[in-house]
Each structure stands twice: as structure tokens, then as C-alpha cells.
Enzyme design. Structure first.
Site, PDB file in Angstrom:
ATOM      1  N   GLY A 100      34.570  58.159 -65.444  1.00  0.00           N
ATOM      2  CA  GLY A 100      35.550  57.949 -66.512  1.00  0.00           C
ATOM      3  C   GLY A 100      35.493  56.519 -67.027  1.00  0.00           C
ATOM      4  O   GLY A 100      35.598  56.272 -68.236  1.00  0.00           O
ATOM      5  N   GLN A 174      41.150  51.051 -68.188  1.00  0.00           N
ATOM      6  CA  GLN A 174      40.029  51.602 -68.951  1.00  0.00           C
ATOM      7  C   GLN A 174      40.317  51.558 -70.445  1.00  0.00           C
ATOM      8  O   GLN A 174      39.465  51.177 -71.244  1.00  0.00           O
ATOM      9  CB  GLN A 174      39.750  53.043 -68.514  1.00  0.00           C
ATOM     10  CG  GLN A 174      39.244  53.128 -67.083  1.00  0.00           C
ATOM     11  CD  GLN A 174      38.979  54.542 -66.625  1.00  0.00           C
ATOM     12  OE1 GLN A 174      39.206  55.497 -67.376  1.00  0.00           O
ATOM     13  NE2 GLN A 174      38.509  54.692 -65.404  1.00  0.00           N
ATOM     14  N   ASP A 320      43.842  54.204 -57.316  1.00  0.00           N
ATOM     15  CA  ASP A 320      42.731  54.958 -56.725  1.00  0.00           C
ATOM     16  C   ASP A 320      42.916  55.208 -55.224  1.00  0.00           C
ATOM     17  O   ASP A 320      42.086  55.878 -54.610  1.00  0.00           O
ATOM     18  CB  ASP A 320      41.409  54.211 -56.957  1.00  0.00           C
ATOM     19  CG  ASP A 320      41.015  54.218 -58.433  1.00  0.00           C
ATOM     20  OD1 ASP A 320      41.426  55.146 -59.163  1.00  0.00           O
ATOM     21  OD2 ASP A 320      40.311  53.285 -58.859  1.00  0.00           O
ATOM     22  N   ARG A 392      36.913  60.591 -53.681  1.00  0.00           N
ATOM     23  CA  ARG A 392      37.966  59.971 -52.870  1.00  0.00           C
ATOM     24  C   ARG A 392      38.734  61.011 -52.037  1.00  0.00           C
ATOM     25  O   ARG A 392      39.277  60.688 -50.981  1.00  0.00           O
ATOM     26  CB  ARG A 392      38.922  59.163 -53.750  1.00  0.00           C
ATOM     27  CG  ARG A 392      38.211  58.028 -54.488  1.00  0.00           C
ATOM     28  CD  ARG A 392      39.153  56.959 -54.982  1.00  0.00           C
ATOM     29  NE  ARG A 392      38.546  56.161 -56.037  1.00  0.00           N
ATOM     30  CZ  ARG A 392      37.663  55.182 -55.848  1.00  0.00           C
ATOM     31  NH1 ARG A 392      37.275  54.869 -54.627  1.00  0.00           N
ATOM     32  NH2 ARG A 392      37.169  54.511 -56.876  1.00  0.00           N
TER      33      ARG A 392
HETATM   34  C1  S3P Z   1      39.337  51.628 -63.628  1.00  0.00           C
HETATM   35  C2  S3P Z   1      40.633  51.872 -63.999  1.00  0.00           C
HETATM   36  C3  S3P Z   1      41.462  52.938 -63.401  1.00  0.00           C
HETATM   37  C4  S3P Z   1      40.866  53.452 -62.095  1.00  0.00           C
HETATM   38  C5  S3P Z   1      39.378  53.675 -62.211  1.00  0.00           C
HETATM   39  C6  S3P Z   1      38.667  52.387 -62.562  1.00  0.00           C
HETATM   40  C7  S3P Z   1      38.591  50.548 -64.310  1.00  0.00           C
HETATM   41  O1  S3P Z   1      41.553  54.003 -64.327  1.00  0.00           O
HETATM   42  O2  S3P Z   1      41.492  54.644 -61.716  1.00  0.00           O
HETATM   43  O3  S3P Z   1      38.841  54.169 -60.986  1.00  0.00           O
HETATM   44  O4  S3P Z   1      37.526  50.147 -63.800  1.00  0.00           O
HETATM   45  O5  S3P Z   1      39.063  50.083 -65.353  1.00  0.00           O
HETATM   46  P1  S3P Z   1      42.683  54.067 -65.483  1.00  0.00           P
HETATM   47  O6  S3P Z   1      42.433  52.987 -66.443  1.00  0.00           O
HETATM   48  O7  S3P Z   1      42.499  55.431 -66.084  1.00  0.00           O
HETATM   49  O8  S3P Z   1      43.986  53.948 -64.754  1.00  0.00           O
END
Ligand code: S3P
Length: 435
Positions: A100, A174, A320, A392
Site C-alpha cells: 500500500g 501514506q 502496524d 503481520r
Molecule cells: C506507512 C503508513 C501507515 C502504515 C504502513 C506504512 C508509511 O499506513 O500502516 O505500514 O510508510 O507511510 P497509513 O498511512 O495508511 O496509516
């Protein structure tokens, strides 16, 4: 990556965990190091790069876009940046695998290019919501087509982007990062305001690459029209990967583990606080700064845990780590209440549902709520659980197996390699009985 191969693990009760556990590089930092060095001017050296499928997928995407990347040894990358406007179109879709972070950040980066791109992902990523990035990017002038809000993403190039001031509806590093990356290509300034501060690696790394940026917890602002200059990056050990060992040693009597040089960015270490509230014995030694990031050795010793009402303010700082926390709560004395964590439902799996189903199958009393769970700690029985291809979840049930009455069989564990290559061997080297 697509889960074509169904790998099952069996985790058996063990006696005590002992030794030093060196966990791999941080996933968030590794993704960003590849993207920023790819569009910087000059050659960047990256050490400690996570050799996971997620981050390798990001490296492969940059290579497909014309960035020359050398990998002289494991964890090492030499990236020959092409400059802000040096990426080239690929006539093939760009495969983000399970990641993601890869897809959402790349959506921001690619929105500002002169060419079209298509971002695809595996079965799990293809079910994850993308409007949270495509909607604000559209406000900046980008055009990204989704399949009803889901991948694949068709990113149209040649659009003139302009900065926006955007208040994130949900705390998400993100989304923030996607907007900042698009902001590099935008006219005027891009400003992001978060409802709760999230990890600030994009901001810090942009600064390290020489891009002027203003940021403080929960806030970031930059403007387009500058340059990124190559730099060297040292990736710290991933706190999220360390989390499994923090919980494992906490719950298994007689255990003591040392986890050297773990990244301790405060936006990542919420689990440390949560476990301490539960009575855990975790100390930090040899604290220092590496590449601008706080790092330190974590020493964790077994301690009897008790249930807590998890402070909601901790949720984004441990987003996470909930699968591991659920296991700690299942062993703790008394009740643990988790609220304000609805985001867990849109991770690599619906982590509230998958953890609840798995723990229930092992005899744990757990009640699912829309944004969390109520867990009554006690005994974990042996049995069979399904990780739903979520790395996880698989590792968390491997930890549960240490203290269960009997073996736990965990289905669909191949995706552990997305974030933690070598987990099984490392776990067995300190006392797990996992195969
Ligand atoms: C991440 C942000 C988180 C986290 C993901 C990594 C990142 O997601 O859960 O494993 O590297 O910016 P979200 O921005 O959807 O909360």
C-alpha cells in the site's frame, strides 16, 4: 507475491527466548529512500535497505521508469538519480505487489510526470481503498482513474499540478506523503494538516535531499520548483518488525532479548508505551542518532502483563503493531479494550476481523467492535488459524504459538517475505519452535 504458493507454518510452545535479534531495515524508510534517490540529481548510497518483497517492488518500479540501481550486496543500493524530470514512461504496468505504501506514494510521484502510468498490485492490494489519495491529488489537478476506488490506478501524465491546503480526514502518513511528492511538481505550495501526527520520514528525507520544507508534528508544507540532491541514507532496523519479538519475550517466561539499533521515531513506538502500560519490562540502551533518526537497542525481559484500556492517542503511533498487541492482550491478566482503530480494517487484511477469528479459534474470549476489540486475557489453546495472506497476522500467531497449550498451525504465511525476509530463521535462532 500473489499468494500463489500457500505456505503454512506450525508454531509450537517453547521454553525461553534468549539472544540478540537483528531485525531487517525499516520498510517505510526503504520505500522513501528508493523514490527520493531515484528522482534526485546524482548518486545516492543506501545502507540497510529492506530486502523485502514490498520494497524490492518499489525498486523495480523505479528501475522500470529508467533509474539505474546497483545492488552490490544485501541491504546495499547505489541509486543513480535521474533528476526531478528524468523518469521515463514504462509501457508495462508498474507492479507494487502487496505494498500500500508503494502504490499510494507512487501515485503522488507519478501524478506530476509528463507520461501516463498504470499501477497494479496483488490480490490484497487490489482490495485496498485508493480514493484517500486520488481525491486530494485530483484537487491538485491530477487525473487518476481507479476501479471504483480500488487499484489498478491509471495515472494520466502531462497535467499541470497546483498546491493545495489539505486537512486529512484520517491520520495517514501514506496520504500525506503522496501529496508532498505531488507537491514537488506543483505550482505554489502544498500544505498538509493531520488530525493526529503520523510518521514524518518523507518530510525528514526531503530535507536531507536538500528540498526546503517546513514541518512539525501534524503539519507539513513545501513548494514546487526546487531540486533534490543525492545523499547517503542509513536505514534503521524496523520497529514494526521488532514488535513481534517485544511481545514474544514479554509473554514467554524466562526470556531476555536484545534488539540492536532499532529505529525509535516517536511516531512509530506507540507499542512500547502500550506494553509498558501493561507491565512489560523493556529498556533502551545505546541511544544515538543515525541519519537524523533516533535509534537504540531494545532490551526486553519477560514480565507478567495485565489488560489496559488502550489510550486512543497511541493508535496512530502503533498502527502496524495491533496484531502483536492483540496477542499480548490475549495472554495478559484481565481485559484489554481497544478503540479508535477502525483503520485496521483496511490494512493488508481486515486486521480486527482476522485477529478476532484467529484468537477465537484458539479459545480466546474476544469481542470485535467496529473500531477495535475487547479482549479477555487467559489461556491460548492450540489450533488452526488463517493469516489471510497478511504478513503481520502470520507473525503474530507465530508469537502466540510460543505460549499456547499446543501447536498453532498458521495458514498462508508466504507474504511474511513482504516485510520480514528471514523471520522464521531469526525467530528459531532465539528460541522459537517454528517450521
Ligand atoms: C506507512 C503508513 C501507515 C502504515 C504502513 C506504512 C508509511 O499506513 O500502516 O505500514 O510508510 O507511510 P497509513 O498511512 O495508511 O496509516
Amino acid at each position: 507475491m500473489s499468494g500463489a504458493q500457500r505456505l503454512n507454518w506450525v508454531s509450537r510452545p517453547a521454553t525461553a527466548l534468549r539472544g540478540d535479534v537483528v531485525v531487517p531495515g525499516d520498510k517505510s524508510v526503504s520505500h522513501r529512500s528508493m523514490m527520493l534517490s531515484g528522482i534526485a540529481e546524482g548518486t545516492s548510497y543506501i545502507r540497510g535497505f529492506l530486502e523485502g518483497e514490498d520494497t524490492r517492488a518499489t525498486a523495480a518500479v523505479l528501475a522500470q521508469l529508467g533509474v539505474a540501481i546497483e545492488a552490490p550486496s544485501a541491504g546495499e543500493r547505489i541509486v543513480h538519480g535521474v533528476g526531478l524530470h528524468g523518469l521515463r514512461a514504462s509501457n508495462q504496468p508498474l507492479d507494487c505487489g502487496n505494498a500500500g505504501t508503494g502504490m499510494r506514494l507512487l501515485a503522488g510521484l507519478l501524478a506530476g510526470q509528463a507520461f501516463d502510468s498504470t499501477l497494479i498490485g496483488d490480490e490484497s492490494l487490489s482490495k485496498r481503498p485508493m480514493r484517500r489519495v486520488t481525491d486530494p491529488l485530483a484537487k491538485m489537478g491530477a487525473q487518476i482513474d481507479t476501479q471504483d476506488g480500488l487499484p489498478p490506478l491509471q495515472v494520466r501524465g502531462g497535467r499541470k499540478l497546483h498546491g493545495i491546503r489539505y486537512e486529512l480526514p484520517v491520520a495517514s502518513a501514506q496520504v500525506k506523503s503522496a501529496l508532498l511528492l505531488a507537491g514537488l511538481y506543483a505550482e505554489s505550495s502544498t500544505e498538509v494538516i493531520e488530525p493526529h501526527p503520523t510518521r514524518d520520514y518523507t518530510e525528514r528525507m526531503l530535507q536531507a535531499f536538500g528540498w526546503p520544507i517546513e514541518f512539525s508534528p501534524g503539519y507539513a508544507k513545501l513548494e514546487g520548483g526546487h531540486r533534490l540532491r543525492a545523499t547517503d541514507i542509513v536505514v534503521p532496523a524496523d520497529f514494526s518488525s521488532s514488535a513481534f519479538f517485544l511481545v514474544a519475550a514479554s509473554i514467554l517466561p524466562g526470556s531476555t532479548l536484545r534488539l540492536p539499533a532499532v529505529g525509535l521515531n516517536p511516531r512509530r513506538t506507540g507499542l512500547l508505551e502500550a506494553l509498558r502500560l501493561m507491565g512489560a519490562d523493556i529498556s533502551i540502551e545505546n541511544q544515538s542518532k543515525s541519519g537524523g533518526e533516533a535509534v537504540g537497542d531494545l532490551i526486553v525481559r519477560h514480565a507478567p502483563l495485565h489488560g489496559i484500556e488502550l489510550p486512543e492517542a497511541l493508535v496512530p503511533d502503533m498502527i502496524d503493531e495491533f496484531p502483536a498487541l492483540f496477542v499480548a492482550a490475549a495472554v495478559a491478566k484481565g481485559r484489554t479494550v481497544i478503540r479508535g482503530a477502525a483503520e485496521l480494517r483496511v490494512k493488508e487484511s481486515d486486521r480486527i476481523a482476522t485477529m478476532a477469528a484467529g484468537l477465537r479459534a484458539l479459545g480466546v474470549r474476544i469481542e470485535e467492535t467496529p473500531d477495535g476489540a475487547i479482549i479477555d486475557g487467559g489461556i491460548i489453546n492450540g489450533g488452526t488459524v488463517d493469516s489471510h495472506g497478511d504478513h503481520r497476522i502470520a507473525m503474530s500467531f507465530a508469537v502466540a504459538g510460543l505460549v499456547a497449550r499446543d501447536a498453532i498451525t498458521i495458514g498462508d504465511c508466504a507474504n511474511v517475505a513482504t516485510s520480514f525476509p528471514g523471520f522464521l530463521e531469526l525467530a528459531n535462532s532465539c528460541g522459537f519452535s517454528l517450521g
